[in-house]
Scaffold this motif. Sequence first.
Motif, PDB file in Angstrom:
ATOM      1  N   LEU A   5       1.085  62.970  49.664  1.00  0.00           N
ATOM      2  CA  LEU A   5       2.527  63.067  49.430  1.00  0.00           C
ATOM      3  C   LEU A   5       2.893  62.138  48.276  1.00  0.00           C
ATOM      4  CD1 LEU A   5       5.141  64.352  50.483  1.00  0.00           C
ATOM      5  CD2 LEU A   5       5.422  62.370  51.973  1.00  0.00           C
ATOM      6  N   ARG A   6       3.495  62.711  47.231  1.00  0.00           N
ATOM      7  CA  ARG A   6       3.919  61.925  46.064  1.00  0.00           C
ATOM      8  C   ARG A   6       5.407  62.153  45.843  1.00  0.00           C
ATOM      9  NH1 ARG A   6      -1.051  64.153  43.578  1.00  0.00           N
ATOM     10  NH2 ARG A   6       0.262  65.678  42.547  1.00  0.00           N
ATOM     11  N   VAL A   7       6.143  61.091  45.565  1.00  0.00           N
ATOM     12  CA  VAL A   7       7.589  61.206  45.390  1.00  0.00           C
ATOM     13  C   VAL A   7       8.031  60.485  44.121  1.00  0.00           C
ATOM     14  CG1 VAL A   7       8.030  61.368  47.877  1.00  0.00           C
ATOM     15  CG2 VAL A   7       8.085  59.143  46.766  1.00  0.00           C
ATOM     16  N   SER A   8       9.111  60.988  43.554  1.00  0.00           N
ATOM     17  CA  SER A   8       9.760  60.301  42.433  1.00  0.00           C
ATOM     18  C   SER A   8      11.249  60.254  42.723  1.00  0.00           C
ATOM     19  CB  SER A   8       9.480  61.028  41.112  1.00  0.00           C
ATOM     20  OG  SER A   8       9.991  62.351  41.139  1.00  0.00           O
ATOM     21  N   PHE A   9      11.919  59.264  42.191  1.00  0.00           N
ATOM     22  CA  PHE A   9      13.338  59.043  42.458  1.00  0.00           C
ATOM     23  C   PHE A   9      14.139  59.195  41.178  1.00  0.00           C
ATOM     24  CE2 PHE A   9      10.990  56.821  45.694  1.00  0.00           C
ATOM     25  CZ  PHE A   9      11.714  57.047  46.851  1.00  0.00           C
ATOM     26  N   SER A  10      15.275  59.859  41.298  1.00  0.00           N
ATOM     27  CA  SER A  10      16.189  59.999  40.162  1.00  0.00           C
ATOM     28  C   SER A  10      17.607  59.707  40.627  1.00  0.00           C
ATOM     29  CB  SER A  10      16.108  61.417  39.571  1.00  0.00           C
ATOM     30  OG  SER A  10      16.507  62.383  40.534  1.00  0.00           O
ATOM     31  N   GLY A  11      18.470  59.358  39.679  1.00  0.00           N
ATOM     32  CA  GLY A  11      19.861  59.083  40.008  1.00  0.00           C
ATOM     33  C   GLY A  11      20.090  57.705  40.576  1.00  0.00           C
ATOM     34  N   VAL A  12      19.108  56.811  40.434  1.00  0.00           N
ATOM     35  CA  VAL A  12      19.280  55.448  40.939  1.00  0.00           C
ATOM     36  C   VAL A  12      20.260  54.703  40.037  1.00  0.00           C
ATOM     37  CG1 VAL A  12      18.104  53.304  41.525  1.00  0.00           C
ATOM     38  CG2 VAL A  12      16.932  55.484  41.805  1.00  0.00           C
ATOM     39  N   GLU A  13      21.290  54.178  40.628  1.00  0.00           N
ATOM     40  CA  GLU A  13      22.307  53.471  39.862  1.00  0.00           C
ATOM     41  C   GLU A  13      21.780  52.126  39.383  1.00  0.00           C
ATOM     42  OE1 GLU A  13      26.201  55.195  42.281  1.00  0.00           O
ATOM     43  OE2 GLU A  13      25.675  53.055  42.337  1.00  0.00           O
ATOM     44  N   SER A  14      22.402  51.612  38.352  1.00  0.00           N
ATOM     45  CA  SER A  14      22.046  50.289  37.838  1.00  0.00           C
ATOM     46  C   SER A  14      22.733  49.240  38.704  1.00  0.00           C
ATOM     47  CB  SER A  14      22.479  50.155  36.374  1.00  0.00           C
ATOM     48  OG  SER A  14      22.172  48.874  35.889  1.00  0.00           O
ATOM     49  N   ILE A  15      22.085  48.870  39.789  1.00  0.00           N
ATOM     50  CA  ILE A  15      22.669  47.929  40.744  1.00  0.00           C
ATOM     51  C   ILE A  15      22.915  46.571  40.090  1.00  0.00           C
ATOM     52  CG2 ILE A  15      22.323  46.811  42.986  1.00  0.00           C
ATOM     53  CD1 ILE A  15      22.708  49.817  43.115  1.00  0.00           C
ATOM     54  N   GLU A  16      22.015  46.194  39.170  1.00  0.00           N
ATOM     55  CA  GLU A  16      22.165  44.898  38.517  1.00  0.00           C
ATOM     56  C   GLU A  16      23.518  44.783  37.813  1.00  0.00           C
ATOM     57  OE1 GLU A  16      19.601  46.794  38.417  1.00  0.00           O
ATOM     58  OE2 GLU A  16      17.863  45.639  39.106  1.00  0.00           O
ATOM     59  N   HIS A  17      23.978  45.877  37.214  1.00  0.00           N
ATOM     60  CA  HIS A  17      25.252  45.857  36.486  1.00  0.00           C
ATOM     61  C   HIS A  17      26.418  45.678  37.450  1.00  0.00           C
ATOM     62  CE1 HIS A  17      28.376  46.889  33.597  1.00  0.00           C
ATOM     63  NE2 HIS A  17      28.835  47.797  34.455  1.00  0.00           N
ATOM     64  N   HIS A  18      26.381  46.377  38.578  1.00  0.00           N
ATOM     65  CA  HIS A  18      27.495  46.339  39.521  1.00  0.00           C
ATOM     66  C   HIS A  18      27.533  45.033  40.304  1.00  0.00           C
ATOM     67  CE1 HIS A  18      28.773  50.443  38.810  1.00  0.00           C
ATOM     68  NE2 HIS A  18      27.521  50.834  38.923  1.00  0.00           N
ATOM     69  N   GLN A  19      26.398  44.354  40.402  1.00  0.00           N
ATOM     70  CA  GLN A  19      26.365  43.110  41.164  1.00  0.00           C
ATOM     71  C   GLN A  19      26.207  41.901  40.256  1.00  0.00           C
ATOM     72  OE1 GLN A  19      23.613  43.325  44.422  1.00  0.00           O
ATOM     73  NE2 GLN A  19      24.679  45.047  45.355  1.00  0.00           N
ATOM     74  N   GLN A  20      26.684  42.039  39.029  1.00  0.00           N
ATOM     75  CA  GLN A  20      26.768  40.937  38.068  1.00  0.00           C
ATOM     76  C   GLN A  20      25.425  40.262  37.842  1.00  0.00           C
ATOM     77  OE1 GLN A  20      29.895  38.461  39.665  1.00  0.00           O
ATOM     78  NE2 GLN A  20      31.505  39.907  39.094  1.00  0.00           N
ATOM     79  N   GLY A  21      24.398  41.101  37.731  1.00  0.00           N
ATOM     80  CA  GLY A  21      23.083  40.574  37.362  1.00  0.00           C
ATOM     81  C   GLY A  21      22.302  39.961  38.497  1.00  0.00           C
TER      82      GLY A  21
END
Length: 213
Positions: A5-21
């Motif tokens: 089973l192999r998986v890839s992820f898309s649509g991951v938000e830039s959490i670092e930007h929303h949580q001030q780094g």
Amino acid sequence: MFPTLRVSFSGVESIEHHQQGSGCKYFVLMDIVPVDQKRYRYAYHRSSWLVAGKADPPSPARLYTHPDSSFNTDQLRKQVVSFEKVKLTNNEMDKQGHIVLNSMHKYQPRIHLVRRRNTHGSNSLITDLEAEEYRTYVFPETVFTAVTAYQNQLITKLKIDSNPFAKGFRDSSRLTEFDRQVVSRQLHNSTGKNQQEDLRKLSHWYSQVSISF
């Protein structure tokens, strides 16, 4: 575990930007759960699985954390996460951390994506999903029947040809040329629709699954 089973992820938000780094890290886990409360047997004359009785008591579910975890956001977007190192066993006394299954029972793999803030202790072992921030992904096409020996020689051939851990079985010293020709003819000339469908489904499962987060 084969197919892999192999998986890839898309649509991951830039959490670092929303949580001030402050940053976040991700862990990818898998577990395998029973599909139903039935035990099965393989009917050779019909090339199909039949219900054979009530399921055996299941073993406690084990979580397998992908060894490359944790991932940052960019790594999770770019990397294909392969579970080729997952090991299955029917030994209820297993102490090696393998996933314990009952032979001749149907199972559903599940993928879990856990997100943790990048703080002290964030790399600690994940043992309880309910204590985490997570999402679960289930793909019905990955349902499988656990076996200790393949019930279809065409599937055996597919594993030998496709599984990187079956390299030894491709050694010419282990299979005569006559045996190769017999299996090859059966693979290409078989008219059993159910066998060909089994092969098609397994080949499809062996391909990559994409997940949108």
